[in-house]
Design a protein around this motif. Structure first.
Motif, PDB file in Angstrom:
ATOM      1  N   LEU A 167     -40.884 -37.579 110.721  1.00  0.00           N
ATOM      2  CA  LEU A 167     -42.937 -37.792 110.555  1.00  0.00           C
ATOM      3  C   LEU A 167     -43.434 -36.392 111.060  1.00  0.00           C
ATOM      4  CD1 LEU A 167     -42.997 -41.273 111.268  1.00  0.00           C
ATOM      5  CD2 LEU A 167     -43.215 -40.365 109.318  1.00  0.00           C
ATOM      6  N   GLU A 168     -42.907 -35.846 112.314  1.00  0.00           N
ATOM      7  CA  GLU A 168     -43.152 -35.050 113.196  1.00  0.00           C
ATOM      8  C   GLU A 168     -43.286 -33.401 111.901  1.00  0.00           C
ATOM      9  OE1 GLU A 168     -41.186 -34.496 116.607  1.00  0.00           O
ATOM     10  OE2 GLU A 168     -42.601 -35.770 117.713  1.00  0.00           O
ATOM     11  N   ILE A 169     -42.155 -33.368 111.051  1.00  0.00           N
ATOM     12  CA  ILE A 169     -41.707 -32.365 110.394  1.00  0.00           C
ATOM     13  C   ILE A 169     -42.460 -32.821 109.154  1.00  0.00           C
ATOM     14  CG2 ILE A 169     -39.755 -31.413 109.109  1.00  0.00           C
ATOM     15  CD1 ILE A 169     -37.729 -31.917 110.554  1.00  0.00           C
ATOM     16  N   ALA A 170     -43.117 -33.520 109.394  1.00  0.00           N
ATOM     17  CA  ALA A 170     -44.116 -33.580 108.126  1.00  0.00           C
ATOM     18  C   ALA A 170     -45.715 -33.183 107.993  1.00  0.00           C
ATOM     19  CB  ALA A 170     -44.447 -34.576 106.973  1.00  0.00           C
ATOM     20  N   ALA A 171     -45.904 -33.972 109.476  1.00  0.00           N
ATOM     21  CA  ALA A 171     -47.108 -33.592 110.176  1.00  0.00           C
ATOM     22  C   ALA A 171     -47.403 -31.866 110.342  1.00  0.00           C
ATOM     23  CB  ALA A 171     -47.026 -34.690 111.140  1.00  0.00           C
ATOM     24  N   ASP A 172     -46.508 -31.268 111.117  1.00  0.00           N
ATOM     25  CA  ASP A 172     -46.283 -29.914 111.198  1.00  0.00           C
ATOM     26  C   ASP A 172     -46.360 -29.001 109.891  1.00  0.00           C
ATOM     27  OD1 ASP A 172     -46.101 -27.851 113.185  1.00  0.00           O
ATOM     28  OD2 ASP A 172     -44.917 -27.888 112.399  1.00  0.00           O
ATOM     29  N   LEU A 173     -45.990 -29.018 108.947  1.00  0.00           N
ATOM     30  CA  LEU A 173     -45.921 -28.756 107.269  1.00  0.00           C
ATOM     31  C   LEU A 173     -47.818 -28.726 107.237  1.00  0.00           C
ATOM     32  CD1 LEU A 173     -44.297 -26.946 105.691  1.00  0.00           C
ATOM     33  CD2 LEU A 173     -43.581 -29.431 104.756  1.00  0.00           C
ATOM     34  N   LEU A 174     -48.104 -30.105 107.286  1.00  0.00           N
ATOM     35  CA  LEU A 174     -49.344 -29.918 106.308  1.00  0.00           C
ATOM     36  C   LEU A 174     -50.081 -28.880 107.109  1.00  0.00           C
ATOM     37  CD1 LEU A 174     -49.465 -33.633 106.151  1.00  0.00           C
ATOM     38  CD2 LEU A 174     -49.545 -32.069 104.552  1.00  0.00           C
ATOM     39  N   VAL A 175     -50.413 -29.754 108.664  1.00  0.00           N
ATOM     40  CA  VAL A 175     -50.982 -28.407 109.706  1.00  0.00           C
ATOM     41  C   VAL A 175     -50.918 -27.061 109.215  1.00  0.00           C
ATOM     42  CG1 VAL A 175     -51.482 -28.098 112.196  1.00  0.00           C
ATOM     43  CG2 VAL A 175     -51.473 -30.550 111.385  1.00  0.00           C
ATOM     44  N   THR A 176     -49.277 -26.486 109.362  1.00  0.00           N
ATOM     45  CA  THR A 176     -49.536 -25.183 109.481  1.00  0.00           C
ATOM     46  C   THR A 176     -50.245 -24.769 107.755  1.00  0.00           C
ATOM     47  OG1 THR A 176     -47.646 -25.663 110.601  1.00  0.00           O
ATOM     48  CG2 THR A 176     -47.563 -23.287 108.995  1.00  0.00           C
ATOM     49  N   THR A 177     -49.971 -25.295 106.665  1.00  0.00           N
ATOM     50  CA  THR A 177     -50.399 -24.581 105.474  1.00  0.00           C
ATOM     51  C   THR A 177     -51.292 -25.195 105.352  1.00  0.00           C
ATOM     52  OG1 THR A 177     -47.816 -25.688 104.882  1.00  0.00           O
ATOM     53  CG2 THR A 177     -50.701 -25.775 103.399  1.00  0.00           C
ATOM     54  N   VAL A 178     -52.329 -26.088 106.062  1.00  0.00           N
ATOM     55  CA  VAL A 178     -53.956 -25.947 106.001  1.00  0.00           C
ATOM     56  C   VAL A 178     -54.018 -24.876 106.884  1.00  0.00           C
ATOM     57  CG1 VAL A 178     -55.703 -26.820 106.352  1.00  0.00           C
ATOM     58  CG2 VAL A 178     -53.529 -27.800 105.384  1.00  0.00           C
ATOM     59  N   THR A 179     -53.837 -24.729 108.257  1.00  0.00           N
ATOM     60  CA  THR A 179     -54.439 -23.046 108.679  1.00  0.00           C
ATOM     61  C   THR A 179     -53.890 -21.956 108.313  1.00  0.00           C
ATOM     62  OG1 THR A 179     -52.437 -23.462 110.334  1.00  0.00           O
ATOM     63  CG2 THR A 179     -54.455 -24.425 110.923  1.00  0.00           C
ATOM     64  N   ASP A 180     -52.221 -21.872 107.496  1.00  0.00           N
ATOM     65  CA  ASP A 180     -52.229 -20.169 106.659  1.00  0.00           C
ATOM     66  C   ASP A 180     -53.251 -20.045 105.744  1.00  0.00           C
ATOM     67  OD1 ASP A 180     -50.201 -19.991 108.601  1.00  0.00           O
ATOM     68  OD2 ASP A 180     -48.624 -20.708 107.300  1.00  0.00           O
ATOM     69  N   GLY A 181     -53.891 -21.425 105.302  1.00  0.00           N
ATOM     70  CA  GLY A 181     -54.670 -21.017 104.192  1.00  0.00           C
ATOM     71  C   GLY A 181     -55.850 -20.664 104.794  1.00  0.00           C
ATOM     72  N   ILE A 182     -56.421 -21.044 105.828  1.00  0.00           N
ATOM     73  CA  ILE A 182     -57.702 -20.772 106.495  1.00  0.00           C
ATOM     74  C   ILE A 182     -57.613 -19.284 107.065  1.00  0.00           C
ATOM     75  CG2 ILE A 182     -59.265 -21.305 108.185  1.00  0.00           C
ATOM     76  CD1 ILE A 182     -58.493 -24.247 107.888  1.00  0.00           C
ATOM     77  N   ALA A 183     -56.399 -18.900 107.605  1.00  0.00           N
ATOM     78  CA  ALA A 183     -56.658 -17.987 108.022  1.00  0.00           C
ATOM     79  C   ALA A 183     -56.353 -16.501 106.866  1.00  0.00           C
ATOM     80  CB  ALA A 183     -55.446 -17.461 108.747  1.00  0.00           C
TER      81      ALA A 183
END
Length: 220
Positions: A167-183
């Motif tokens: 669950l932590e890996i999935a959550a981290d992947l979701l957040v990282t993907t969105v924040t990379d997109g925002i960057a």
């Protein structure tokens, strides 16, 4: 008695109006300090800014800065708090939506970024390039967001058999993907924005498909 009450009433009204005006002025100056800092930091980074130039950007003398913030670190922490709160509210629309509505919710996130571009830009830049206290504050806040998403994912019946680590890996992947997109979005030109949004939509769809098809380790 009536006259005295009326006089007192007038005095009270005057004091209230004056207090309201002072509070409005203080709020206006505080907002000017935050906006000025965001504008200056976008050019050179927060670590390179001085209290004097931040005060000047808001049209106040340096000593007046301390009526609003205890220090530059306090100012930076306030901006981080506002930025993370904005990110948390935006990500809330993405959470628990691994379905056909995912594209719309991801686009909604980027609409929020467009409205608060300077704030999100500050958060993204200072996350890795800011002074240590700022980086640590942002890292801690981002971890809290990941934990919130872990809690949401754990409530999905389809993921009942997932371990906490998964669950932590999935959550981290979701957040990282969105924040990379925002960057990428905040650093882009207006002509590039649409492609970045659609790329992030596709990435999130692929993640959603991966989540749906993942076989938990303890289910092997």
């Amino acid at each position: 008695m009536t006259k005295a009450a009326m006089v007192n009433g007038c005095m009270l009204t005057d004091v209230t109006e004056q207090a309201g005006t002072r509070n409005e002025r203080k709020a206006h100056t505080r907002a000017a300090l935050l906006d000025g800092t965001l504008a200056l930091a976008s050019e050179r980074g927060f670590a390179a800014l001085s209290l004097r130039e931040i005060a000047r950007s808001a049209g106040i003398v340096p000593t007046a800065f301390y009526r609003h913030f205890a220090s530059l670190d306090d100012l930076g922490a306030t901006i981080v708090d506002e930025g993370v709160t904005a990110l948390r509210l935006a990500l809330r629309e993405v959470r628990r939506k691994p379905d056909a509505h995912l594209a719309d919710t991801v686009r909604f996130v980027f609409e929020q970024v467009r409205v608060k571009r300077a704030l999100f830009g500050f958060l993204i830049r200072e996350r890795h390039g800011g002074p240590a206290p700022l980086r640590q504050a942002i890292a801690m806040e981002m971890q809290l967001i990941v934990r919130e998403i872990v809690a949401d994912l754990s409530r999905l019946r389809a993921l009942d058999s997932w371990s906490t680590t998964e669950l932590e890996i999935a959550a981290d992947l979701l957040v990282t993907t969105v924040t990379d997109g925002i960057a990428a979005f905040v650093a882009s030109t207006s002509r590039e924005e649409s492609a970045i949004v659609e790329r992030t939509v596709m990435q999130m769809r692929l993640i959603a498909l991966g989540i749906a098809g993942w076989v938990p380790k303890n289910a092997d």
